[in-house]
Write a protein that holds these residues in place. Structure first.
Motif, PDB file in Angstrom:
ATOM      1  N   VAL A  24      -9.975 -14.340 -63.569  1.00 55.95           N
ATOM      2  CA  VAL A  24      -9.645 -14.254 -62.379  1.00 55.95           C
ATOM      3  C   VAL A  24      -8.907 -15.434 -62.020  1.00 55.95           C
ATOM      4  O   VAL A  24      -7.667 -15.649 -61.359  1.00 55.95           O
ATOM      5  N   LEU A  25      -9.295 -16.901 -62.301  1.00 57.78           N
ATOM      6  CA  LEU A  25      -8.664 -18.037 -62.094  1.00 57.78           C
ATOM      7  C   LEU A  25      -7.347 -18.107 -62.771  1.00 57.78           C
ATOM      8  O   LEU A  25      -6.420 -18.530 -62.122  1.00 57.78           O
ATOM      9  N   ASN A  26      -6.968 -17.591 -63.868  1.00 59.21           N
ATOM     10  CA  ASN A  26      -6.012 -17.516 -64.598  1.00 59.21           C
ATOM     11  C   ASN A  26      -5.053 -16.653 -63.969  1.00 59.21           C
ATOM     12  O   ASN A  26      -3.828 -16.870 -63.607  1.00 59.21           O
ATOM     13  N   ALA A  27      -5.422 -15.288 -63.342  1.00 61.04           N
ATOM     14  CA  ALA A  27      -4.566 -14.651 -62.562  1.00 61.04           C
ATOM     15  C   ALA A  27      -4.145 -15.282 -61.315  1.00 61.04           C
ATOM     16  O   ALA A  27      -2.951 -15.154 -60.861  1.00 61.04           O
ATOM     17  N   ALA A  28      -4.974 -16.033 -60.844  1.00 58.41           N
ATOM     18  CA  ALA A  28      -4.684 -16.694 -59.512  1.00 58.41           C
ATOM     19  C   ALA A  28      -3.413 -17.955 -59.685  1.00 58.41           C
ATOM     20  O   ALA A  28      -2.603 -17.875 -58.856  1.00 58.41           O
ATOM     21  N   ASP A 366     -11.874  -7.111 -64.120  1.00 58.06           N
ATOM     22  CA  ASP A 366     -10.520  -6.672 -64.149  1.00 58.06           C
ATOM     23  C   ASP A 366     -10.193  -6.120 -63.040  1.00 58.06           C
ATOM     24  O   ASP A 366      -9.037  -6.246 -62.590  1.00 58.06           O
ATOM     25  N   ALA A 367     -11.117  -5.560 -62.428  1.00 59.30           N
ATOM     26  CA  ALA A 367     -10.588  -4.914 -61.064  1.00 59.30           C
ATOM     27  C   ALA A 367     -10.319  -5.827 -59.906  1.00 59.30           C
ATOM     28  O   ALA A 367      -9.381  -6.081 -59.058  1.00 59.30           O
ATOM     29  N   VAL A 368     -11.010  -7.511 -59.773  1.00 55.63           N
ATOM     30  CA  VAL A 368     -10.692  -8.348 -59.069  1.00 55.63           C
ATOM     31  C   VAL A 368      -9.179  -9.030 -59.521  1.00 55.63           C
ATOM     32  O   VAL A 368      -8.403  -9.249 -58.582  1.00 55.63           O
ATOM     33  N   VAL A 369      -8.761  -8.930 -60.969  1.00 54.89           N
ATOM     34  CA  VAL A 369      -7.764  -9.442 -61.428  1.00 54.89           C
ATOM     35  C   VAL A 369      -6.561  -8.643 -60.724  1.00 54.89           C
ATOM     36  O   VAL A 369      -5.480  -9.025 -60.285  1.00 54.89           O
ATOM     37  N   ALA A 370      -6.843  -7.385 -60.853  1.00 54.08           N
ATOM     38  CA  ALA A 370      -5.762  -6.312 -60.369  1.00 54.08           C
ATOM     39  C   ALA A 370      -5.531  -6.716 -58.959  1.00 54.08           C
ATOM     40  O   ALA A 370      -4.427  -6.634 -58.248  1.00 54.08           O
ATOM     41  N   LYS A 371      -6.502  -6.883 -58.145  1.00 56.72           N
ATOM     42  CA  LYS A 371      -6.343  -7.151 -56.599  1.00 56.72           C
ATOM     43  C   LYS A 371      -5.658  -8.693 -56.486  1.00 56.72           C
ATOM     44  O   LYS A 371      -4.900  -8.316 -55.534  1.00 56.72           O
TER      45      LYS A 371
END
Ligand code: IPM
Ligand code: MN
Length: 376
Positions: A24-28, A366-371
């Protein structure tokens, strides 16, 4: 900005939840141009200890002190005597880096089942500021039988205190543990709580203690609270006893805005807090030194029975990552991570077992990353 983040996955479910947090941090970081996160992994935990006999090395501490923050999974393993990893790694880091605040938001998110009747997100939304370096956590004490002497010491950057005890027990064996509360240590924790109240638009700060029984340590605490409170006349204040607070958190959680409390009571009431925010799977915490290296972790433990099964809820760790971003000054993207978590919870399709779902740990990540990608 580029930040260097130390990652200590630790034991049990630690590695599983921390890898979702990093995802998630990487996605952010990808979503915000100019934000870069470099993760540096440290092996501390049961495995490393059993293999090498080392908890945290001096060299490791030096390396950690060059990081912008520490992201920790969980510590504790049934193969290691209880307390060894907790004290030798977790408390060691809290004390070494003088992380004198343990900030624990107690926030019930929408669509999360709350065990309290007729209470929703509008009722459960406050902060516990737990003093994180003193009190009965300083770790000094002993056992005695007959006559003996003991020398005990607490070494902190703000003070060093030595106790020379001349013990004479007339029969049987006794054990004792000394709690230490210092004026300066108390003041910085209480001041942080008031500053937090100002920053977050909260109107009341509650001091939680047990000054009616542990009169020595907590009368000093109360004295300092009253002094600091004078500087914040716009903020309402009150004292509450810890036993009463466990009752009121259940009956009237909406009363609380910012709670400030010594170390041990803070430990206890934040597990209670976690339950009213939907469980340990949703409760993050930050061990904060505003002038130094801070460390963010879920408040749950290593849950050995769930380890390696990909079933643990990673949201507490993801939210700890969000607190870390906020702490680093990346409030904008931190907000987006929180919104992503809220959206996933609201939709309710992807949830782990503790929230009544069937999804696994990585599906929630994965769901949080997508959001995050959608929002940012
Ligand atoms: C916590 C934990 C720790 C504490 C233990 C593992 C030492 O319970 O972070 O709340 O007591 O602080
Ligand atoms: Mn605890």
């Amino acid at each position: 900005m580029k930040y260097k983040i130390a990652v200590i996955p630790g034991d049990g479910i630690g590695p599983e939840v921390i890898s979702e947090g990093m995802k998630v941090l990487n996605a952010a970081a990808e979503a915000k141009s100019g934000l870069k996160l470099e993760f540096v992994e440290f092996p501390y935990g049961a495995e490393h200890y059993l293999k090498t006999g080392e908890l945290v090395s001096e060299d490791g501490l030096k390396k950690l002190s060059k990081m912008d923050a520490i992201y920790l999974g969980a510590l504790g393993d049934p193969r290691v005597q209880t307390g060894v990893l907790e004290q030798g790694i977790l408390l060691k880091l809290r004390f070494y880096f003088e992380q004198y605040i343990n900030l624990r938001p107690i926030k019930l998110y929408p669509s999360v089942p709350c065990p309290l009747k007729n209470k929703g997100p509008e009722h459960v939304n406050f902060y516990v500021v737990r003093e994180n370096t003193e009190d009965f956590y300083v770790g000094i004490g002993g056992r005695a039988k007959g006559k003996s002497r003991a020398k005990l010491e607490v070494l902190r950057s703000i003070y060093r205190v030595k106790f020379g005890l001349d013990i004479d027990v007339d029969r049987d064996e006794i054990a004792y543990q000394i709690g230490v509360v210092s004026r300066k240590g108390t003041e910085r924790a209480i001041r942080y709580a008031f500053e937090l109240a100002c920053k977050k638009g909260k109107k009341r700060v509650t001091s939680v203690d047990k000054a009616n029984v542990l009169t020595h340590v907590y009368s000093l605490w109360r004295e300092v609270f009253e002094q600091v409170a004078k500087e914040y006349s716009e903020i309402e204040t009150e004292f509450a006893f810890v036993d009463a607070v466990t009752m009121w958190f259940i009956k009237n959680p909406e009363w609380y805005q910012v709670v400030v409390t010594p170390n041990m009571f803070g430990d206890i009431i934040t597990d209670l807090g976690a339950m009213i925010q939907g469980g340990l799977g949703l409760a993050p915490g930050g061990n904060i030194n505003p002038e130094g290296v801070s460390m963010f972790e879920p408040i749950h433990g290593s849950a050995p029975k769930h380890a390696g099964k990909n079933v643990a809820n990673p949201l507490a760790t993801i939210l700890a990552g969000q607190m870390m971003l906020e702490h680093l000054g990346e409030e904008g993207i931190a907000d987006k991570v929180e919104r992503a978590v809220i959206d996933v919870l609201k939709e309710g399709k992807v949830r782990t077992y503790d929230l009544g779902g069937k999804s696994n740990t990585s599906e929630v990540g994965d769901a949080v990353v997508a959001k995050v990608k959608e929002i940012a």
